[in-house]
Design a protein around this motif. Structure first.
Motif, short mmCIF file in Angstrom:
data_model
loop_
_atom_site.label_atom_id
_atom_site.label_comp_id
_atom_site.label_asym_id
_atom_site.label_seq_id
_atom_site.Cartn_x
_atom_site.Cartn_y
_atom_site.Cartn_z
N PHE A 143 2.88 5.32 11.53
CA PHE A 143 1.88 4.47 10.90
C PHE A 143 0.64 5.30 10.58
O PHE A 143 0.50 6.44 11.04
CB PHE A 143 1.52 3.29 11.81
CG PHE A 143 0.92 3.70 13.13
CD1 PHE A 143 -0.45 3.82 13.29
CD2 PHE A 143 1.75 3.98 14.22
CE1 PHE A 143 -1.01 4.21 14.50
CE2 PHE A 143 1.21 4.38 15.43
CZ PHE A 143 -0.17 4.49 15.58
N ASN A 144 -0.26 4.71 9.78
CA ASN A 144 -1.55 5.34 9.51
C ASN A 144 -2.66 4.32 9.71
O ASN A 144 -2.40 3.19 10.14
CB ASN A 144 -1.58 5.96 8.11
CG ASN A 144 -1.47 4.90 7.02
OD1 ASN A 144 -1.31 3.71 7.30
ND2 ASN A 144 -1.54 5.33 5.77
N THR A 145 -3.89 4.71 9.40
CA THR A 145 -5.03 3.82 9.66
C THR A 145 -5.82 3.49 8.39
O THR A 145 -6.93 3.00 8.47
CB THR A 145 -5.97 4.45 10.69
OG1 THR A 145 -6.41 5.73 10.22
CG2 THR A 145 -5.28 4.61 12.02
N LYS A 146 -5.27 3.77 7.21
CA LYS A 146 -5.98 3.47 5.97
C LYS A 146 -5.22 2.41 5.18
O LYS A 146 -4.13 1.98 5.57
CB LYS A 146 -6.14 4.74 5.13
CG LYS A 146 -4.83 5.29 4.58
CD LYS A 146 -5.09 6.45 3.62
CE LYS A 146 -3.82 6.87 2.90
NZ LYS A 146 -4.07 7.88 1.85
N ASP A 147 -5.80 1.99 4.04
CA ASP A 147 -5.15 0.97 3.23
C ASP A 147 -4.93 1.43 1.79
O ASP A 147 -4.86 0.63 0.88
CB ASP A 147 -5.94 -0.33 3.25
CG ASP A 147 -7.37 -0.14 2.76
OD1 ASP A 147 -7.73 1.00 2.38
OD2 ASP A 147 -8.13 -1.14 2.75
N THR A 148 -4.81 2.76 1.61
CA THR A 148 -4.62 3.27 0.24
C THR A 148 -3.44 4.24 0.11
O THR A 148 -3.62 5.37 -0.38
CB THR A 148 -5.90 3.98 -0.22
OG1 THR A 148 -6.21 5.02 0.73
CG2 THR A 148 -7.07 3.05 -0.39
N PRO A 149 -2.25 3.90 0.54
CA PRO A 149 -1.85 2.61 1.12
C PRO A 149 -1.71 2.72 2.64
O PRO A 149 -1.75 3.80 3.21
CB PRO A 149 -0.48 2.41 0.48
CG PRO A 149 0.08 3.80 0.43
CD PRO A 149 -1.09 4.70 0.11
N SER A 150 -1.49 1.55 3.27
CA SER A 150 -1.11 1.53 4.67
C SER A 150 0.38 1.87 4.75
O SER A 150 1.15 1.56 3.84
CB SER A 150 -1.37 0.16 5.29
OG SER A 150 -0.60 -0.84 4.64
N VAL A 151 0.79 2.50 5.83
CA VAL A 151 2.18 2.93 5.99
C VAL A 151 2.72 2.46 7.33
O VAL A 151 2.05 2.60 8.36
CB VAL A 151 2.30 4.47 5.91
CG1 VAL A 151 3.74 4.92 6.20
CG2 VAL A 151 1.86 4.97 4.54
N LEU A 152 3.92 1.91 7.32
CA LEU A 152 4.61 1.54 8.55
C LEU A 152 6.08 1.86 8.37
O LEU A 152 6.72 1.41 7.42
CB LEU A 152 4.45 0.05 8.85
CG LEU A 152 5.12 -0.44 10.14
CD1 LEU A 152 4.50 0.25 11.36
CD2 LEU A 152 5.03 -1.95 10.27
N SER A 153 6.62 2.67 9.28
CA SER A 153 8.02 3.10 9.17
C SER A 153 8.65 3.17 10.55
O SER A 153 8.00 3.58 11.52
CB SER A 153 8.10 4.48 8.49
OG SER A 153 9.43 4.95 8.46
N VAL A 154 9.91 2.79 10.63
CA VAL A 154 10.67 2.86 11.88
C VAL A 154 11.97 3.61 11.58
O VAL A 154 12.66 3.29 10.60
CB VAL A 154 11.01 1.46 12.44
CG1 VAL A 154 11.82 1.59 13.72
CG2 VAL A 154 9.73 0.67 12.68
N ASN A 155 12.28 4.60 12.39
CA ASN A 155 13.54 5.31 12.17
C ASN A 155 14.38 5.38 13.44
O ASN A 155 13.88 5.24 14.56
CB ASN A 155 13.29 6.72 11.60
CG ASN A 155 12.70 7.67 12.62
OD1 ASN A 155 12.56 7.37 13.80
ND2 ASN A 155 12.32 8.85 12.15
N PHE A 156 15.67 5.57 13.23
CA PHE A 156 16.64 5.75 14.31
C PHE A 156 17.49 6.96 13.92
O PHE A 156 18.11 6.96 12.85
CB PHE A 156 17.52 4.52 14.49
CG PHE A 156 16.76 3.27 14.84
CD1 PHE A 156 16.47 2.97 16.16
CD2 PHE A 156 16.30 2.42 13.85
CE1 PHE A 156 15.75 1.83 16.49
CE2 PHE A 156 15.59 1.28 14.16
CZ PHE A 156 15.31 0.99 15.49
#
Length: 339
Positions: free
Chosen positions: A266-279
């Protein structure tokens, strides 16, 4: 953690590198982070690392949009010629849909390699190569349990390779196409208590309009022979894209040559915000053979010599036995003549 990250579960075991080999008894994976270990997989080892993931991005200011999709990062690593040398192919493929909030009917379906690179990594300095450094002090408990300042000196590796981008790639800046150089310096500190710190400094797509500079800092901790956790930060800076990403996760050593892992990004900005989950998973084909240094032990015969020596000894014993039987027969014959 590349180390890692590398390191990972294996990183804890890779502390045990010896004077002649970087090879370890258990798999040495760079997953689940994205940093690269300073150490290679070892000669004769082919290793495969892959991590499917789901991703969601959202931009709120200026031109709002959302991105949702999936992808996979992968790496193929092979140790060749020298224990310090590793050849590798690595990259990330993504398939997603970009939807603009100002016009819900505007959707852009995208798919391509975000990155794909071929290169070689070489360990130029290894402070852990001498087993003498890890020997305990038999006369001082304090010396064995105090902080070792020498552990601040890291192993150092350099990487040189090339990144390839296809024409009209939606994940790169306009006009980015073909091959471009990529270089990296990777360092690794192995601390007592199962702690490993890895740092990567990367310059990618050199000479293009998207010449990225990246730093990756990864800290891993092994709290059992099977489990490891990690935390990582990645900074990316270029005229096309800039971000600061954070990752947390862990890995489990399923077997000597197989590892499972998972991570949250994840990151902490909104340009853009990022959310990723991997296995992810890592698997190796192990054909490694230790090289015996000439003169390292003149009193110890190798397997072939031992075999020949045993054969000579058995032959010699058989000859002696046959000589003894012959002498007995001659003695009995002489006694018969005496009678």
């Amino acid at each position: 953690m590349n180390p890692i990250k590398s390191t990972l579960i294996v990183l804890m075991s890779l502390m045990a590198t010896n004077a002649f080999s970087q090879y370890t008894d258990v798999i040495n994976s760079n997953r689940p982070g994205v940093s690269r270990s300073a150490f290679s997989v070892g000669t004769g080892v082919a290793q495969f690392e892959v991590g499917p993931y789901i991703i969601k991005e959202e931009r709120t200011p200026a031109i709002p949009y959302e991105v949702s999709g999936f992808g996979a990062d992968f790496a193929v690593r092979y140790g060749l010629f020298f224990e310090q040398l590793e050849l590798n192919i690595e990259g990330t493929y993504q398939n997603d849909t970009k939807t603009f909030s100002s016009n819900l009917s505007a959707e852009d379906k995208r798919s391509n390699f975000k990155t794909i690179a071929v290169g070689a990594k070489y360990l130029v300095y290894d402070p852990y190569k001498s087993p003498e450094n890890d020997k305990p002090n038999l006369y001082s408990w304090k010396a064995n349990h105090s902080f070792k300042w020498s552990s601040l000196i890291p192993a150092v590796a350099v990487y040189v390779g090339g990144n390839y981008d296809t024409k009209d790639n939606p994940y790169t800046a306009p006009a980015i196409e073909g091959f471009s150089p990529k270089v990296m310096v990777a360092t690794q500190n192995n601390f007592a208590g199962g702690w490993v710190f890895v740092m990567n400094l990367i310059k990618d797509r050199i000479g293009t309009d998207q010449s990225d500079f990246q730093y990756i800092l990864t800290l891993t901790h092994s709290f059992s022979p099977k489990w490891v956790i990690f935390g990582e930060t990645q900074g990316i800076q270029s005229d096309f894209y800039a971000d600061n990403l954070f990752r947390f996760g862990g890995a489990y050593l399923w077997g000597q040559d197989f590892q499972l892992d998972t991570a949250l990004t994840f990151n902490t900005k909104d340009t853009p915000s990022v959310l990723s989950v991997n296995f992810g998973m890592s698997y190796r084909l192990d054909f490694h053979k230790d090289k015996v240094e000439k003169g390292s032990n003149p009193f110890e015969l190798d397997g072939k010599k031992q075999s020949k020596s045993k054969k000579r000894k058995r032959k010699s014993d058989d000859d002696l036995s046959q000589d003894g039987d012959t002498k007995k027969k001659r003695k009995r014959k002489d006694n018969d003549f005496d009678d």
